[in-house]
Scaffold this motif. Structure first.
Motif, PDB file in Angstrom:
ATOM      1  N   GLY A 116     -17.533 -95.664 -36.628  1.00  0.00           N
ATOM      2  CA  GLY A 116     -16.965 -96.572 -35.639  1.00  0.00           C
ATOM      3  C   GLY A 116     -17.366 -96.172 -34.238  1.00  0.00           C
ATOM      4  N   GLY A 117     -16.535 -96.551 -33.264  1.00  0.00           N
ATOM      5  CA  GLY A 117     -16.829 -96.270 -31.859  1.00  0.00           C
ATOM      6  C   GLY A 117     -16.004 -97.176 -30.973  1.00  0.00           C
ATOM      7  N   LYS A 118     -16.659 -97.866 -30.036  1.00  0.00           N
ATOM      8  CA  LYS A 118     -15.940 -98.694 -29.069  1.00  0.00           C
ATOM      9  C   LYS A 118     -15.956-100.188 -29.417  1.00  0.00           C
ATOM     10  CE  LYS A 118     -16.741 -95.515 -25.209  1.00  0.00           C
ATOM     11  NZ  LYS A 118     -17.345 -95.333 -23.879  1.00  0.00           N
ATOM     12  N   THR A 137     -13.564 -84.345 -34.875  1.00  0.00           N
ATOM     13  CA  THR A 137     -13.945 -83.580 -33.682  1.00  0.00           C
ATOM     14  C   THR A 137     -14.018 -84.421 -32.422  1.00  0.00           C
ATOM     15  OG1 THR A 137     -16.268 -83.879 -34.334  1.00  0.00           O
ATOM     16  CG2 THR A 137     -15.186 -81.814 -34.974  1.00  0.00           C
ATOM     17  N   LYS A 138     -13.955 -85.726 -32.567  1.00  0.00           N
ATOM     18  CA  LYS A 138     -13.948 -86.621 -31.405  1.00  0.00           C
ATOM     19  C   LYS A 138     -13.223 -87.898 -31.811  1.00  0.00           C
ATOM     20  CE  LYS A 138     -17.779 -86.776 -29.076  1.00  0.00           C
ATOM     21  NZ  LYS A 138     -19.177 -87.142 -28.694  1.00  0.00           N
ATOM     22  N   ILE A 139     -12.431 -88.449 -30.894  1.00  0.00           N
ATOM     23  CA  ILE A 139     -11.568 -89.587 -31.232  1.00  0.00           C
ATOM     24  C   ILE A 139     -11.719 -90.672 -30.175  1.00  0.00           C
ATOM     25  CG2 ILE A 139      -9.190 -90.308 -31.714  1.00  0.00           C
ATOM     26  CD1 ILE A 139      -8.652 -87.177 -32.041  1.00  0.00           C
ATOM     27  N   ILE A 185      -7.000 -96.266 -33.288  1.00  0.00           N
ATOM     28  CA  ILE A 185      -8.213 -95.495 -33.538  1.00  0.00           C
ATOM     29  C   ILE A 185      -9.331 -96.439 -33.972  1.00  0.00           C
ATOM     30  CG2 ILE A 185      -9.247 -93.584 -34.805  1.00  0.00           C
ATOM     31  CD1 ILE A 185      -6.882 -92.750 -33.083  1.00  0.00           C
ATOM     32  N   PHE A 186     -10.417 -96.472 -33.181  1.00  0.00           N
ATOM     33  CA  PHE A 186     -11.544 -97.340 -33.507  1.00  0.00           C
ATOM     34  C   PHE A 186     -12.803 -96.543 -33.855  1.00  0.00           C
ATOM     35  CE2 PHE A 186      -8.612-100.242 -31.767  1.00  0.00           C
ATOM     36  CZ  PHE A 186      -8.967-101.513 -32.179  1.00  0.00           C
TER      37      PHE A 186
END
Length: 471
Positions: free
Chosen positions: A186-188, A213-215, A170-171
Protein backbone atom coordinates in the motif's frame (compact mmCIF):
# COMPACT_ATOMS: atom_id res chain seq x y z
CA UNK A 1 9.00 -26.88 16.96
CA UNK A 2 12.43 -27.07 18.59
CA UNK A 3 14.50 -23.92 18.66
CA UNK A 4 18.20 -23.44 19.25
CA UNK A 5 19.65 -21.49 22.14
CA UNK A 6 21.40 -18.15 21.70
CA UNK A 7 25.16 -18.66 21.52
CA UNK A 8 28.04 -16.23 22.00
CA UNK A 9 28.55 -16.43 18.25
CA UNK A 10 24.96 -15.27 17.61
CA UNK A 11 25.39 -12.44 20.12
CA UNK A 12 28.57 -11.32 18.35
CA UNK A 13 26.74 -11.29 15.01
CA UNK A 14 23.88 -9.25 16.54
CA UNK A 15 26.41 -6.73 17.83
CA UNK A 16 27.91 -6.42 14.36
CA UNK A 17 24.42 -5.66 12.98
CA UNK A 18 23.10 -3.10 15.51
CA UNK A 19 26.21 -2.10 17.48
CA UNK A 20 27.37 -3.41 20.85
CA UNK A 21 25.47 -0.73 22.81
CA UNK A 22 22.19 -1.97 21.31
CA UNK A 23 22.52 -5.59 22.37
CA UNK A 24 21.48 -6.38 25.96
CA UNK A 25 22.40 -9.62 27.72
CA UNK A 26 22.45 -8.40 31.34
CA UNK A 27 19.61 -10.22 33.13
CA UNK A 28 18.56 -7.26 35.28
CA UNK A 29 18.31 -4.97 32.24
CA UNK A 30 16.38 -7.61 30.29
CA UNK A 31 13.71 -8.12 32.95
CA UNK A 32 11.48 -5.31 31.69
CA UNK A 33 11.41 -7.00 28.25
CA UNK A 34 10.07 -10.22 29.76
CA UNK A 35 6.60 -8.92 30.54
CA UNK A 36 3.84 -6.60 29.39
CA UNK A 37 0.83 -5.19 31.30
CA UNK A 38 -0.63 -8.62 32.06
CA UNK A 39 -0.26 -8.79 35.84
CA UNK A 40 0.07 -12.56 36.36
CA UNK A 41 3.57 -14.00 36.76
CA UNK A 42 2.70 -16.99 34.58
CA UNK A 43 2.85 -14.71 31.53
CA UNK A 44 6.35 -13.41 32.25
CA UNK A 45 9.30 -14.98 30.37
CA UNK A 46 12.88 -13.84 30.10
CA UNK A 47 14.53 -13.27 26.71
CA UNK A 48 18.01 -14.61 26.05
CA UNK A 49 19.05 -11.36 24.37
CA UNK A 50 17.47 -8.00 23.53
CA UNK A 51 18.39 -6.11 20.36
CA UNK A 52 17.48 -2.54 19.41
CA UNK A 53 17.67 -1.98 15.64
CA UNK A 54 17.24 1.46 14.08
CA UNK A 55 16.04 0.61 10.57
CA UNK A 56 14.45 -2.03 8.36
CA UNK A 57 17.80 -3.14 6.93
CA UNK A 58 19.09 -4.10 10.39
CA UNK A 59 15.86 -5.95 11.15
CA UNK A 60 16.19 -7.81 7.86
CA UNK A 61 19.68 -8.98 8.81
CA UNK A 62 18.46 -10.07 12.25
CA UNK A 63 15.65 -12.12 10.71
CA UNK A 64 18.00 -13.80 8.23
CA UNK A 65 20.31 -14.69 11.12
CA UNK A 66 17.40 -16.03 13.19
CA UNK A 67 16.19 -18.18 10.28
CA UNK A 68 19.64 -19.61 9.72
CA UNK A 69 20.13 -20.43 13.39
CA UNK A 70 16.48 -21.38 14.10
CA UNK A 71 16.04 -19.03 17.06
CA UNK A 72 12.74 -17.31 17.90
CA UNK A 73 12.28 -13.54 17.52
CA UNK A 74 9.69 -11.59 19.50
CA UNK A 75 8.98 -8.05 18.18
CA UNK A 76 8.21 -5.54 20.91
CA UNK A 77 6.88 -2.01 21.10
CA UNK A 78 6.26 -0.17 24.36
CA UNK A 79 5.19 -3.27 26.30
CA UNK A 80 1.73 -1.88 27.09
CA UNK A 81 -0.10 -4.90 25.67
CA UNK A 82 -2.65 -6.85 27.68
CA UNK A 83 -2.38 -10.31 26.11
CA UNK A 84 1.30 -11.29 26.58
CA UNK A 85 1.70 -10.69 22.85
CA UNK A 86 5.21 -9.19 23.07
CA UNK A 87 6.54 -11.56 25.73
CA UNK A 88 9.24 -14.07 24.61
CA UNK A 89 7.42 -17.18 25.81
CA UNK A 90 9.99 -19.41 24.05
CA UNK A 91 13.06 -17.30 24.84
CA UNK A 92 15.35 -16.23 22.03
CA UNK A 93 15.63 -12.66 20.75
CA UNK A 94 13.44 -9.76 21.80
CA UNK A 95 13.55 -7.23 18.97
CA UNK A 96 12.69 -3.87 20.52
CA UNK A 97 11.51 -1.12 18.17
CA UNK A 98 12.05 1.70 20.68
CA UNK A 99 14.83 3.37 18.65
CA UNK A 100 12.64 3.61 15.55
CA UNK A 101 10.78 6.61 16.93
CA UNK A 102 10.67 9.22 14.17
CA UNK A 103 7.74 10.88 12.47
CA UNK A 104 9.05 10.85 8.91
CA UNK A 105 6.52 13.06 7.14
CA UNK A 106 3.30 15.03 7.46
CA UNK A 107 1.91 15.18 3.92
CA UNK A 108 -0.64 18.01 3.89
CA UNK A 109 -1.49 17.57 0.22
CA UNK A 110 -2.59 13.96 0.61
CA UNK A 111 -3.49 14.08 4.31
CA UNK A 112 -1.05 11.38 5.43
CA UNK A 113 1.45 11.01 8.23
CA UNK A 114 4.31 8.56 7.78
CA UNK A 115 5.90 7.26 10.96
CA UNK A 116 8.22 4.63 12.32
CA UNK A 117 6.65 2.10 14.72
CA UNK A 118 8.27 3.37 17.94
CA UNK A 119 6.45 6.73 18.01
CA UNK A 120 3.91 6.97 20.83
CA UNK A 121 0.29 7.24 19.77
CA UNK A 122 0.02 10.43 21.82
CA UNK A 123 2.85 12.01 19.83
CA UNK A 124 1.08 11.08 16.59
CA UNK A 125 -2.11 12.71 17.88
CA UNK A 126 -0.33 15.87 19.07
CA UNK A 127 1.65 16.27 15.85
CA UNK A 128 -1.51 15.92 13.77
CA UNK A 129 -3.38 18.38 15.98
CA UNK A 130 -0.58 20.96 15.76
CA UNK A 131 -0.96 20.89 11.98
CA UNK A 132 -4.76 21.25 12.21
CA UNK A 133 -5.56 17.57 11.60
CA UNK A 134 -7.01 14.65 13.50
CA UNK A 135 -5.48 11.23 13.90
CA UNK A 136 -8.56 9.46 15.25
CA UNK A 137 -6.95 6.39 16.80
CA UNK A 138 -7.36 6.92 20.54
CA UNK A 139 -6.53 3.99 22.86
CA UNK A 140 -6.58 4.80 26.57
CA UNK A 141 -2.83 4.07 26.62
CA UNK A 142 -2.09 6.70 23.94
CA UNK A 143 0.61 8.46 25.93
CA UNK A 144 2.59 5.27 26.46
CA UNK A 145 1.69 2.84 23.67
CA UNK A 146 3.59 2.84 20.36
CA UNK A 147 1.79 3.30 17.08
CA UNK A 148 3.44 0.08 15.90
CA UNK A 149 1.77 -1.80 18.75
CA UNK A 150 -1.57 -0.25 17.80
CA UNK A 151 -1.07 -1.58 14.28
CA UNK A 152 -0.04 -5.01 15.55
CA UNK A 153 -3.22 -5.42 17.62
CA UNK A 154 -5.56 -3.28 15.49
CA UNK A 155 -6.17 -1.22 18.61
CA UNK A 156 -9.58 0.32 19.08
CA UNK A 157 -10.03 2.88 21.81
CA UNK A 158 -12.47 5.58 22.73
CA UNK A 159 -13.21 7.03 19.27
CA UNK A 160 -13.72 3.72 17.48
CA UNK A 161 -17.52 4.16 17.57
CA UNK A 162 -17.37 6.93 14.96
CA UNK A 163 -13.92 6.63 13.43
CA UNK A 164 -13.24 2.91 13.60
CA UNK A 165 -10.27 0.90 14.85
CA UNK A 166 -6.65 1.45 13.82
CA UNK A 167 -7.08 -0.52 10.58
CA UNK A 168 -9.37 2.15 9.15
CA UNK A 169 -6.53 4.68 9.32
CA UNK A 170 -3.77 2.47 7.87
CA UNK A 171 -3.28 2.65 4.10
CA UNK A 172 0.26 1.36 3.84
CA UNK A 173 3.04 -0.37 5.77
CA UNK A 174 6.66 -1.23 5.19
CA UNK A 175 7.24 -4.73 6.56
CA UNK A 176 10.18 -7.01 7.18
CA UNK A 177 8.96 -10.54 6.54
CA UNK A 178 10.10 -13.53 8.62
CA UNK A 179 12.67 -14.51 5.97
CA UNK A 180 14.18 -11.01 6.01
CA UNK A 181 12.59 -9.66 2.82
CA UNK A 182 11.57 -5.99 3.01
CA UNK A 183 8.34 -5.01 1.25
CA UNK A 184 6.10 -1.93 1.10
CA UNK A 185 2.39 -2.77 1.00
CA UNK A 186 0.00 0.00 0.00
CA UNK A 187 0.99 3.62 0.54
CA UNK A 188 -0.82 6.93 0.04
CA UNK A 189 -3.49 5.75 -2.41
CA UNK A 190 -6.89 5.74 -0.74
CA UNK A 191 -8.22 3.02 -3.10
CA UNK A 192 -6.40 -0.17 -4.00
CA UNK A 193 -7.76 -3.56 -5.07
CA UNK A 194 -4.61 -4.66 -6.84
CA UNK A 195 -4.36 -8.18 -5.50
CA UNK A 196 -5.19 -9.30 -1.97
CA UNK A 197 -5.43 -6.74 0.84
CA UNK A 198 -2.05 -7.53 2.35
CA UNK A 199 -1.93 -4.25 4.30
CA UNK A 200 -4.79 -5.34 6.49
CA UNK A 201 -3.49 -8.87 6.73
CA UNK A 202 -0.57 -7.34 8.62
CA UNK A 203 -2.73 -5.02 10.74
CA UNK A 204 -3.88 -7.04 13.74
CA UNK A 205 -1.48 -9.95 13.09
CA UNK A 206 0.33 -9.27 16.41
CA UNK A 207 3.83 -9.46 14.96
CA UNK A 208 3.42 -13.07 13.85
CA UNK A 209 3.54 -12.46 10.08
CA UNK A 210 6.00 -9.58 9.77
CA UNK A 211 7.63 -6.66 11.57
CA UNK A 212 6.14 -3.30 10.59
CA UNK A 213 8.87 -0.69 10.12
CA UNK A 214 6.99 2.19 8.51
CA UNK A 215 3.32 3.18 8.73
CA UNK A 216 1.17 5.36 6.44
CA UNK A 217 -1.54 6.94 8.61
CA UNK A 218 -4.56 8.72 7.15
CA UNK A 219 -5.34 12.10 8.68
CA UNK A 220 -8.57 14.08 8.54
CA UNK A 221 -9.56 17.67 9.27
CA UNK A 222 -9.72 18.46 12.98
CA UNK A 223 -13.35 18.90 14.13
CA UNK A 224 -13.96 22.47 15.28
CA UNK A 225 -16.34 21.64 18.11
CA UNK A 226 -16.35 18.86 20.71
CA UNK A 227 -18.63 18.27 23.68
CA UNK A 228 -18.63 15.54 26.32
CA UNK A 229 -21.46 14.28 28.51
CA UNK A 230 -21.22 12.41 31.79
CA UNK A 231 -24.50 10.74 32.79
CA UNK A 232 -24.80 8.83 36.08
CA UNK A 233 -27.47 6.13 36.47
CA UNK A 234 -28.86 4.53 39.63
CA UNK A 235 -29.28 1.19 37.87
CA UNK A 236 -26.74 -0.70 35.74
CA UNK A 237 -29.41 -2.13 33.48
CA UNK A 238 -30.80 1.33 32.70
CA UNK A 239 -27.30 2.60 31.94
CA UNK A 240 -26.36 -0.16 29.54
CA UNK A 241 -29.81 -0.21 27.91
CA UNK A 242 -29.30 3.42 26.85
CA UNK A 243 -26.43 2.39 24.57
CA UNK A 244 -28.52 0.81 21.77
CA UNK A 245 -31.09 3.62 22.22
CA UNK A 246 -28.44 6.26 21.46
CA UNK A 247 -26.82 4.24 18.67
CA UNK A 248 -30.12 3.70 16.82
CA UNK A 249 -31.52 7.20 17.28
CA UNK A 250 -31.95 9.13 14.03
CA UNK A 251 -28.62 10.00 12.50
CA UNK A 252 -26.45 10.79 15.55
CA UNK A 253 -23.12 8.98 15.58
CA UNK A 254 -21.31 9.65 18.86
CA UNK A 255 -17.54 9.96 18.71
CA UNK A 256 -17.31 8.00 21.96
CA UNK A 257 -19.84 6.07 24.01
CA UNK A 258 -18.32 4.60 27.16
CA UNK A 259 -19.66 2.69 30.17
CA UNK A 260 -18.35 2.32 33.74
CA UNK A 261 -19.99 0.32 36.53
CA UNK A 262 -19.82 1.28 40.21
CA UNK A 263 -16.80 -0.91 41.00
CA UNK A 264 -14.91 0.91 38.24
CA UNK A 265 -16.06 4.33 39.47
CA UNK A 266 -14.98 3.57 43.05
CA UNK A 267 -11.60 2.31 41.85
CA UNK A 268 -11.11 5.54 39.89
CA UNK A 269 -11.96 7.63 42.95
CA UNK A 270 -9.39 5.72 45.00
CA UNK A 271 -6.72 6.05 42.30
CA UNK A 272 -7.35 9.74 41.63
CA UNK A 273 -7.83 10.49 45.32
CA UNK A 274 -10.87 12.61 44.58
CA UNK A 275 -14.62 12.33 44.78
CA UNK A 276 -16.35 12.01 41.43
CA UNK A 277 -19.82 13.42 40.76
CA UNK A 278 -22.46 10.90 41.79
CA UNK A 279 -19.69 8.57 42.91
CA UNK A 280 -22.29 6.21 44.41
CA UNK A 281 -24.09 5.86 41.10
CA UNK A 282 -24.58 2.33 39.81
CA UNK A 283 -22.96 3.28 36.52
CA UNK A 284 -21.69 6.09 34.32
CA UNK A 285 -22.28 6.59 30.62
CA UNK A 286 -19.79 8.95 28.96
CA UNK A 287 -20.61 10.34 25.52
CA UNK A 288 -18.64 12.55 23.16
CA UNK A 289 -19.90 14.26 20.02
CA UNK A 290 -17.91 16.34 17.56
CA UNK A 291 -18.38 18.23 14.31
CA UNK A 292 -17.74 21.43 12.40
CA UNK A 293 -21.05 23.07 13.24
CA UNK A 294 -21.45 24.39 16.79
CA UNK A 295 -25.20 24.26 16.42
CA UNK A 296 -25.20 20.66 15.24
CA UNK A 297 -22.92 19.53 18.08
CA UNK A 298 -25.19 21.30 20.58
CA UNK A 299 -28.30 19.72 19.08
CA UNK A 300 -26.68 16.29 19.20
CA UNK A 301 -25.64 16.47 22.84
CA UNK A 302 -29.00 17.95 23.86
CA UNK A 303 -30.79 15.08 22.11
CA UNK A 304 -28.54 12.48 23.74
CA UNK A 305 -28.94 14.15 27.13
CA UNK A 306 -32.71 14.09 26.76
CA UNK A 307 -32.67 10.40 25.80
CA UNK A 308 -30.59 9.62 28.89
CA UNK A 309 -32.89 11.52 31.25
CA UNK A 310 -35.96 9.87 29.72
CA UNK A 311 -34.39 6.47 30.30
CA UNK A 312 -33.24 6.76 33.90
CA UNK A 313 -30.25 9.14 33.85
CA UNK A 314 -29.93 11.04 37.13
CA UNK A 315 -28.34 14.14 35.65
CA UNK A 316 -26.42 15.23 32.55
CA UNK A 317 -23.07 16.94 33.02
CA UNK A 318 -21.93 18.72 29.84
CA UNK A 319 -18.32 19.67 29.18
CA UNK A 320 -17.53 21.81 26.14
CA UNK A 321 -14.05 23.03 27.06
CA UNK A 322 -10.70 21.30 27.52
CA UNK A 323 -10.53 21.58 31.30
CA UNK A 324 -13.93 20.08 32.08
CA UNK A 325 -13.57 17.48 29.34
CA UNK A 326 -10.33 16.27 30.88
CA UNK A 327 -12.04 15.88 34.27
CA UNK A 328 -14.71 13.69 32.70
CA UNK A 329 -12.21 11.45 30.89
CA UNK A 330 -9.71 11.07 33.73
CA UNK A 331 -11.83 8.48 35.50
CA UNK A 332 -12.29 6.39 32.35
CA UNK A 333 -8.66 6.48 31.23
CA UNK A 334 -7.22 5.38 34.57
CA UNK A 335 -9.31 2.18 34.62
CA UNK A 336 -6.46 -0.35 34.51
CA UNK A 337 -4.20 1.53 36.93
CA UNK A 338 -7.09 2.05 39.34
CA UNK A 339 -7.98 -1.65 39.45
CA UNK A 340 -4.34 -2.49 40.09
CA UNK A 341 -4.55 -0.53 43.36
CA UNK A 342 -7.43 -2.72 44.51
CA UNK A 343 -6.02 -6.00 43.23
CA UNK A 344 -2.40 -6.06 41.99
CA UNK A 345 -3.18 -9.34 40.20
CA UNK A 346 -6.17 -9.31 37.90
CA UNK A 347 -7.32 -10.70 34.55
CA UNK A 348 -8.61 -8.03 32.17
CA UNK A 349 -10.79 -9.40 29.41
CA UNK A 350 -11.64 -7.74 26.13
CA UNK A 351 -14.85 -9.36 24.96
CA UNK A 352 -16.92 -7.92 22.14
CA UNK A 353 -20.54 -8.58 21.17
CA UNK A 354 -23.03 -6.95 18.79
CA UNK A 355 -24.15 -3.63 20.32
CA UNK A 356 -27.70 -4.88 20.78
CA UNK A 357 -26.40 -7.76 22.92
CA UNK A 358 -24.45 -5.64 25.44
CA UNK A 359 -27.25 -5.71 28.06
CA UNK A 360 -27.43 -9.53 27.86
CA UNK A 361 -23.65 -9.86 28.04
CA UNK A 362 -23.39 -7.70 31.16
CA UNK A 363 -26.31 -9.49 32.79
CA UNK A 364 -24.58 -12.82 32.20
CA UNK A 365 -21.25 -11.51 33.54
CA UNK A 366 -22.97 -10.37 36.73
CA UNK A 367 -24.57 -13.80 37.13
CA UNK A 368 -21.21 -15.52 36.68
CA UNK A 369 -19.59 -13.16 39.21
CA UNK A 370 -22.26 -14.00 41.79
CA UNK A 371 -21.99 -17.72 41.09
CA UNK A 372 -18.24 -17.81 41.75
CA UNK A 373 -18.17 -15.07 44.39
CA UNK A 374 -15.68 -12.95 42.44
CA UNK A 375 -15.67 -9.25 41.63
CA UNK A 376 -15.76 -8.45 37.90
CA UNK A 377 -15.84 -4.67 37.35
CA UNK A 378 -16.93 -3.81 33.83
CA UNK A 379 -15.98 -0.80 31.76
CA UNK A 380 -15.51 -0.21 28.10
CA UNK A 381 -16.39 1.02 24.67
CA UNK A 382 -20.07 0.23 24.86
CA UNK A 383 -20.87 2.02 21.62
CA UNK A 384 -19.08 -0.66 19.62
CA UNK A 385 -19.89 -3.62 21.88
CA UNK A 386 -16.41 -3.89 23.42
CA UNK A 387 -16.46 -4.59 27.19
CA UNK A 388 -13.45 -4.81 29.50
CA UNK A 389 -14.61 -7.26 32.16
CA UNK A 390 -11.83 -7.61 34.73
CA UNK A 391 -11.58 -10.50 37.19
CA UNK A 392 -10.02 -9.37 40.49
CA UNK A 393 -7.94 -11.82 42.50
CA UNK A 394 -7.98 -9.72 45.69
CA UNK A 395 -7.27 -12.02 48.68
CA UNK A 396 -7.55 -15.40 46.96
CA UNK A 397 -4.69 -17.86 47.17
CA UNK A 398 -2.91 -18.65 43.93
CA UNK A 399 -4.43 -22.11 43.43
CA UNK A 400 -7.95 -20.90 44.20
CA UNK A 401 -7.47 -17.88 41.91
CA UNK A 402 -6.42 -19.95 38.90
CA UNK A 403 -9.15 -22.51 39.46
CA UNK A 404 -11.92 -19.91 39.71
CA UNK A 405 -10.49 -17.77 36.90
CA UNK A 406 -10.52 -20.64 34.41
CA UNK A 407 -14.12 -21.55 35.24
CA UNK A 408 -15.27 -17.94 34.99
CA UNK A 409 -13.51 -17.38 31.67
CA UNK A 410 -14.91 -20.57 30.16
CA UNK A 411 -18.47 -19.56 31.04
CA UNK A 412 -17.93 -15.95 29.99
CA UNK A 413 -16.49 -16.90 26.61
CA UNK A 414 -19.33 -19.35 25.99
CA UNK A 415 -21.88 -16.59 26.63
CA UNK A 416 -19.99 -14.21 24.33
CA UNK A 417 -19.97 -16.69 21.46
CA UNK A 418 -23.61 -17.60 22.02
CA UNK A 419 -24.40 -13.89 21.62
CA UNK A 420 -22.49 -13.69 18.33
CA UNK A 421 -19.35 -12.16 19.83
CA UNK A 422 -15.62 -12.81 20.01
CA UNK A 423 -12.79 -13.12 22.54
CA UNK A 424 -11.08 -9.83 21.78
CA UNK A 425 -12.15 -6.48 20.42
CA UNK A 426 -8.82 -4.64 20.62
CA UNK A 427 -6.26 -6.19 23.00
CA UNK A 428 -5.51 -9.18 20.80
CA UNK A 429 -5.00 -12.88 21.44
CA UNK A 430 -1.27 -13.03 22.19
CA UNK A 431 -0.24 -15.97 24.34
CA UNK A 432 -2.93 -15.35 26.94
CA UNK A 433 -5.99 -16.23 24.83
CA UNK A 434 -4.37 -18.58 22.31
CA UNK A 435 -5.79 -21.78 23.80
CA UNK A 436 -9.24 -20.25 24.25
CA UNK A 437 -9.28 -19.12 20.61
CA UNK A 438 -8.44 -22.65 19.52
CA UNK A 439 -11.44 -23.94 21.50
CA UNK A 440 -14.01 -21.37 20.44
CA UNK A 441 -13.08 -20.37 16.88
CA UNK A 442 -14.55 -22.13 13.86
CA UNK A 443 -11.98 -24.86 12.99
CA UNK A 444 -12.05 -23.86 9.31
CA UNK A 445 -11.13 -20.29 10.20
CA UNK A 446 -8.43 -21.53 12.56
CA UNK A 447 -6.88 -23.64 9.79
CA UNK A 448 -6.90 -20.66 7.44
CA UNK A 449 -4.88 -18.69 10.00
CA UNK A 450 -2.47 -21.60 10.44
CA UNK A 451 -2.00 -21.87 6.68
CA UNK A 452 -1.17 -18.16 6.35
CA UNK A 453 1.30 -18.34 9.23
CA UNK A 454 3.03 -21.39 7.80
CA UNK A 455 3.22 -19.85 4.32
CA UNK A 456 4.86 -16.62 5.49
CA UNK A 457 6.94 -18.05 8.33
CA UNK A 458 7.80 -21.68 7.44
CA UNK A 459 10.41 -21.94 10.22
CA UNK A 460 7.91 -20.50 12.76
CA UNK A 461 10.50 -18.17 14.26
CA UNK A 462 8.51 -14.91 14.36
CA UNK A 463 6.66 -14.37 17.65
CA UNK A 464 6.01 -18.08 18.21
CA UNK A 465 3.54 -19.14 20.88
CA UNK A 466 1.15 -16.31 20.00
CA UNK A 467 -2.31 -16.26 18.39
CA UNK A 468 -2.21 -19.83 16.99
CA UNK A 469 -0.15 -22.99 17.25
CA UNK A 470 1.01 -24.48 13.94
CA UNK A 471 1.64 -28.20 14.01
Amino acid sequence: MRYNRITTGIIDELKSIVGEANVIVDREKMEVYGRDEVSEAMWQHMPEVVVKPENARQISEIMKLANRELVPVTPRGAGTGLAAGAVPVLGGIVLSLERMNRILEVDKENLFMVTEPGVTTGEVQRTARAEGYLYAGDPCSADSSFIGGNVATNAGGNKAVKYGTTSRHIFGVEVVLPNGDIVTLGGKCVKNVTGYDLVHLMVGSEGTLGIVTKIYLKLMPLPKYVADLLVPFDDVEKAINIVPVIMTHGGIIPTCLEFMDNLSIKAAELYLNQQLPYGDAAAYVIVEVDGNSERQVQEDYETIGKLCLENGGLEVFVADNKSTQERIWKARRCYAEALRMISPVYCMEDIVVPVSQIPRALEAINRIAEKYQIKIPCCGHAGDGNIHATLLRENRGEHSWHEVKEKVLEEMYRVVYDLGGNLSGEHGIGAKRKDAMARFMDPVQLNMIRSIKKALDPNLILNPGKVVDVF
